[in-house]
Design an enzyme around this catalytic site. Sequence first.
Site, mmCIF file in Angstrom:
data_model
loop_
_atom_site.group_PDB
_atom_site.id
_atom_site.type_symbol
_atom_site.label_atom_id
_atom_site.label_comp_id
_atom_site.label_asym_id
_atom_site.label_seq_id
_atom_site.Cartn_x
_atom_site.Cartn_y
_atom_site.Cartn_z
ATOM 1 N N HIS A 120 0.840 -1.202 0.000
ATOM 2 C CA HIS A 120 0.000 0.000 0.000
ATOM 3 C C HIS A 120 0.878 1.256 0.000
ATOM 4 O O HIS A 120 0.594 2.229 -0.715
ATOM 5 C CB HIS A 120 -0.865 0.068 1.272
ATOM 6 C CG HIS A 120 -1.917 -0.990 1.377
ATOM 7 N ND1 HIS A 120 -2.035 -1.813 2.482
ATOM 8 C CD2 HIS A 120 -2.910 -1.358 0.538
ATOM 9 C CE1 HIS A 120 -3.067 -2.617 2.314
ATOM 10 N NE2 HIS A 120 -3.609 -2.374 1.140
ATOM 11 N N LYS A 141 -13.603 -7.851 3.548
ATOM 12 C CA LYS A 141 -13.965 -8.453 2.261
ATOM 13 C C LYS A 141 -15.057 -9.505 2.375
ATOM 14 O O LYS A 141 -15.913 -9.624 1.550
ATOM 15 C CB LYS A 141 -12.724 -9.063 1.597
ATOM 16 C CG LYS A 141 -11.782 -8.024 1.019
ATOM 17 C CD LYS A 141 -11.792 -8.035 -0.503
ATOM 18 C CE LYS A 141 -11.323 -6.722 -1.085
ATOM 19 N NZ LYS A 141 -9.933 -6.443 -0.918
ATOM 20 N N ARG A 153 -2.546 -5.673 -8.624
ATOM 21 C CA ARG A 153 -1.539 -6.730 -8.542
ATOM 22 C C ARG A 153 -1.757 -7.773 -9.636
ATOM 23 O O ARG A 153 -0.915 -7.997 -10.466
ATOM 24 C CB ARG A 153 -1.564 -7.404 -7.163
ATOM 25 C CG ARG A 153 -1.077 -6.509 -6.046
ATOM 26 C CD ARG A 153 -1.492 -7.025 -4.701
ATOM 27 N NE ARG A 153 -2.947 -7.119 -4.635
ATOM 28 C CZ ARG A 153 -3.637 -7.443 -3.565
ATOM 29 N NH1 ARG A 153 -3.009 -7.742 -2.453
ATOM 30 N NH2 ARG A 153 -4.952 -7.489 -3.593
ATOM 31 N N SER A 175 -3.056 -7.668 2.686
ATOM 32 C CA SER A 175 -3.315 -7.572 4.129
ATOM 33 C C SER A 175 -3.759 -8.929 4.675
ATOM 34 O O SER A 175 -3.373 -9.317 5.772
ATOM 35 C CB SER A 175 -4.405 -6.536 4.405
ATOM 36 O OG SER A 175 -3.995 -5.272 3.988
HETATM 37 O O1 PNS Z 1 -8.903 -2.255 0.387
HETATM 38 P P1 PNS Z 1 -10.188 -2.587 -0.295
HETATM 39 O O2 PNS Z 1 -11.011 -3.497 0.587
HETATM 40 O O3 PNS Z 1 -9.990 -3.103 -1.688
HETATM 41 O O4 PNS Z 1 -11.003 -1.211 -0.427
HETATM 42 C C1 PNS Z 1 -12.282 -1.209 -0.998
HETATM 43 C C2 PNS Z 1 -12.907 0.192 -0.834
HETATM 44 C C3 PNS Z 1 -13.020 0.546 0.621
HETATM 45 C C4 PNS Z 1 -12.068 1.202 -1.560
HETATM 46 C C5 PNS Z 1 -14.324 0.111 -1.487
HETATM 47 O O5 PNS Z 1 -15.058 -0.925 -0.922
HETATM 48 C C6 PNS Z 1 -15.106 1.408 -1.348
HETATM 49 O O6 PNS Z 1 -14.877 2.328 -2.088
HETATM 50 N N1 PNS Z 1 -16.022 1.447 -0.369
HETATM 51 C C7 PNS Z 1 -16.883 2.595 -0.121
HETATM 52 C C8 PNS Z 1 -18.303 2.366 -0.699
HETATM 53 C C9 PNS Z 1 -18.308 2.656 -2.178
HETATM 54 O O7 PNS Z 1 -18.238 3.793 -2.583
HETATM 55 N N2 PNS Z 1 -18.325 1.569 -3.001
HETATM 56 C C10 PNS Z 1 -18.181 1.645 -4.449
HETATM 57 C C11 PNS Z 1 -19.427 1.989 -5.203
HETATM 58 S S1 PNS Z 1 -20.932 1.189 -4.686
#
Ligand code: PNS
Length: 166
Positions: free
Chosen positions: A21, A45, A97, A135
């Site tokens: 990150h 997740k 990745r 992670s």
């Molecule tokens: O590290 P990650 O888990 O890949 O991050 C995912 C994250 C937090 C960036 C994504 O889930 C997110 O943007 N969440 C906020 C809600 C949102 O706007 N979702 C996308 C459109 S519905």
Amino acid sequence: MTECINHVLVPGTFDPITYGHIDVVRRARRICPRVTVAVARSLGKNGVGTTFTLEERVDFARRALEGLDGVDVMPFDGLLVNLARQVGAGGVVKGLRAMTDFEYELQQADLNYRLDPSIESIFIMSSPEYSYLSSSAVREMASFGGDVTEFVPPCVADALHQRFNR
Ligand code: PNS
């Protein structure tokens, strides 16, 4: 003439932040003068919650990125595009990745575009030395007593050690 983007978000769950990150944040900073690392409250997740609280994840990210000029860290809840509008960020940067990341990120980028087409989705290919790093892998290694100091900053390695080796 369309305005250049001078502020981007690097969003994620960061449960916890890894050197992968940090590499993406540094590289985002090379292409944009202002970078906000946006730590999502997130359910994790698989929807079962995160290992570290939002406050802990923000604290690790702040400590890991301390001293990086033009980079700040903030928590968020709700839609990413709302945060982008709120802080005046014109783009969202994510690291890629493997193909598995691509499928997920393409879907996220598509949803974000539908919600607000003015927010650009920008992808940085992960550096080869971090292409295997996640992670969840770090958490699993730490939970079995593995040494994670090569993959995460010292404050995170200490916290993982305390969490899993009590
Ligand atoms: O590290 P990650 O888990 O890949 O991050 C995912 C994250 C937090 C960036 C994504 O889930 C997110 O943007 N969440 C906020 C809600 C949102 O706007 N979702 C996308 C459109 S519905």
